[in-house]
Scaffold this motif. Structure first.
Motif, PDB file in Angstrom:
ATOM      1  N   PRO A  89       0.837  -1.210   0.000  1.00  0.00           N
ATOM      2  CA  PRO A  89       0.000   0.000   0.000  1.00  0.00           C
ATOM      3  C   PRO A  89       0.867   1.254   0.000  1.00  0.00           C
ATOM      4  CG  PRO A  89      -0.068  -1.078   2.143  1.00  0.00           C
ATOM      5  CD  PRO A  89       0.691  -1.974   1.228  1.00  0.00           C
ATOM      6  N   ALA A  90       0.352   2.301  -0.590  1.00  0.00           N
ATOM      7  CA  ALA A  90       1.065   3.570  -0.624  1.00  0.00           C
ATOM      8  C   ALA A  90       1.058   4.198   0.769  1.00  0.00           C
ATOM      9  CB  ALA A  90       0.416   4.504  -1.636  1.00  0.00           C
TER      10      ALA A  90
ATOM     11  N   GLN B  70      -3.087   1.343   5.141  1.00  0.00           N
ATOM     12  CA  GLN B  70      -2.706   0.114   5.826  1.00  0.00           C
ATOM     13  C   GLN B  70      -3.238  -1.075   5.036  1.00  0.00           C
ATOM     14  OE1 GLN B  70      -0.813  -0.178   8.603  1.00  0.00           O
ATOM     15  NE2 GLN B  70      -0.526   2.034   8.565  1.00  0.00           N
ATOM     16  N   ILE B  71      -2.486  -2.137   5.035  1.00  0.00           N
ATOM     17  CA  ILE B  71      -2.941  -3.354   4.375  1.00  0.00           C
ATOM     18  C   ILE B  71      -3.663  -4.222   5.405  1.00  0.00           C
ATOM     19  CG2 ILE B  71      -0.850  -4.735   4.720  1.00  0.00           C
ATOM     20  CD1 ILE B  71      -1.323  -5.588   1.699  1.00  0.00           C
ATOM     21  N   GLU B  72      -4.782  -4.773   5.004  1.00  0.00           N
ATOM     22  CA  GLU B  72      -5.592  -5.622   5.881  1.00  0.00           C
ATOM     23  C   GLU B  72      -5.082  -7.060   5.817  1.00  0.00           C
ATOM     24  OE1 GLU B  72      -8.270  -4.462   7.873  1.00  0.00           O
ATOM     25  OE2 GLU B  72      -7.387  -2.542   7.287  1.00  0.00           O
ATOM     26  N   ASP B  73      -5.629  -7.921   6.666  1.00  0.00           N
ATOM     27  CA  ASP B  73      -5.217  -9.332   6.705  1.00  0.00           C
ATOM     28  C   ASP B  73      -5.453 -10.046   5.378  1.00  0.00           C
ATOM     29  OD1 ASP B  73      -4.430  -9.021   9.323  1.00  0.00           O
ATOM     30  OD2 ASP B  73      -6.344  -9.727  10.136  1.00  0.00           O
ATOM     31  N   ASP B  74      -6.496  -9.643   4.658  1.00  0.00           N
ATOM     32  CA  ASP B  74      -6.806 -10.299   3.378  1.00  0.00           C
ATOM     33  C   ASP B  74      -6.042  -9.685   2.206  1.00  0.00           C
ATOM     34  OD1 ASP B  74      -8.114  -7.884   3.241  1.00  0.00           O
ATOM     35  OD2 ASP B  74     -10.047  -8.717   2.625  1.00  0.00           O
ATOM     36  N   GLY B  75      -5.106  -8.781   2.484  1.00  0.00           N
ATOM     37  CA  GLY B  75      -4.288  -8.185   1.430  1.00  0.00           C
ATOM     38  C   GLY B  75      -4.924  -6.973   0.780  1.00  0.00           C
TER      39      GLY B  75
ATOM     40  N   LYS C 280      -8.024  -0.752   2.936  1.00  0.00           N
ATOM     41  CA  LYS C 280      -9.352  -0.387   3.437  1.00  0.00           C
ATOM     42  C   LYS C 280      -9.479   1.130   3.555  1.00  0.00           C
ATOM     43  CE  LYS C 280     -11.786  -0.875   7.719  1.00  0.00           C
ATOM     44  NZ  LYS C 280     -11.867  -1.580   8.975  1.00  0.00           N
ATOM     45  N   ILE C 281     -10.609   1.635   3.014  1.00  0.00           N
ATOM     46  CA  ILE C 281     -10.920   3.066   3.078  1.00  0.00           C
ATOM     47  C   ILE C 281     -12.346   3.199   3.595  1.00  0.00           C
ATOM     48  CG2 ILE C 281     -11.167   5.201   1.755  1.00  0.00           C
ATOM     49  CD1 ILE C 281      -9.342   3.931  -0.368  1.00  0.00           C
TER      50      ILE C 281
ATOM     51  N   GLU D 123     -17.690   0.975   3.723  1.00  0.00           N
ATOM     52  CA  GLU D 123     -16.318   0.484   3.754  1.00  0.00           C
ATOM     53  C   GLU D 123     -15.924   0.109   2.325  1.00  0.00           C
ATOM     54  OE1 GLU D 123     -14.732  -2.502   6.759  1.00  0.00           O
ATOM     55  OE2 GLU D 123     -15.044  -3.709   4.955  1.00  0.00           O
ATOM     56  N   VAL D 124     -14.781   0.618   1.888  1.00  0.00           N
ATOM     57  CA  VAL D 124     -14.269   0.328   0.540  1.00  0.00           C
ATOM     58  C   VAL D 124     -12.973  -0.445   0.702  1.00  0.00           C
ATOM     59  CG1 VAL D 124     -13.492   1.301  -1.643  1.00  0.00           C
ATOM     60  CG2 VAL D 124     -15.280   2.464  -0.345  1.00  0.00           C
TER      61      VAL D 124
END
Length: 163
Positions: free
Chosen positions: A95-96, A100-105, A108-109, A119-120
């Motif tokens: 991620p830029a 943050q990167i989530e557990d599923d890769g 999240k925004i 939630e996006v």
């Protein structure tokens, strides 16, 4: 003197035709009023329940439409500036800055639209064939968070990302 048997004097002293004692009286009986109110109540309750159902359906459809358009708009935003959301590295996609990167890769925004929280999630991925073509596969999922019924939308596409 000839007496007409078709007429008779009633309790009030009026001469009325036989078999139609109160035909010239105005007004409704209590039973007629109760039956009319009951029928009118049934009709009003039926139409009010139809109105409430269609109103709820229209609200759900509006929320679904927002989710669909939010997913499409996010994908177009990623296509326009993919480096804002993620960066390609030797080890893969990260991620830029600021995300943050989530557990599923996914990235999240959170978005608030029409006082509703959506939630996006942006899930970029890339295989060797896509790497040769300078493409990144992007899956965008939107979800309405504060809803009794699950409202979600998914859109996917390819983003041109030249290294």
């Amino acid at each position: 003197v000839k007496i007409d048997t078709n007429y008779k004097q009633n309790y009030f002293g009026e001469v009325v035709p036989v078999g139609k004692r109160f035909s010239n009286k105005q007004g409704f009986t209590l039973v007629e009023v109760i039956v009319s109110i009951t029928i009118l109540s049934i009709i009003i309750l039926t139409f009010s329940s139809i109105f409430l159902f269609t109103n709820n359906t229209a609200n759900r459809n509006n929320e679904k439409l927002v989710a669909v358009h939010l997913a499409k708009a996010t994908l177009e935003s990623v296509k326009g500036n993919p480096s804002y959301y993620f960066v390609l590295t030797e080890t893969g996609i990260t991620p830029a800055e600021g995300f943050q990167i989530e557990d599923d890769g996914s990235i999240k925004i959170s978005q608030i639209i029409n006082d509703k929280d959506y939630e996006v999630r942006i899930k970029p991925s890339r295989d060797n064939d896509q790497k040769d073509l300078s493409l990144v596969h992007v899956l965008v999922e939107t979800k309405l968070l504060d809803s009794n019924t699950p409202i979600m939308s998914k859109v996917e596409g390819y983003v041109n990302y030249a290294e």
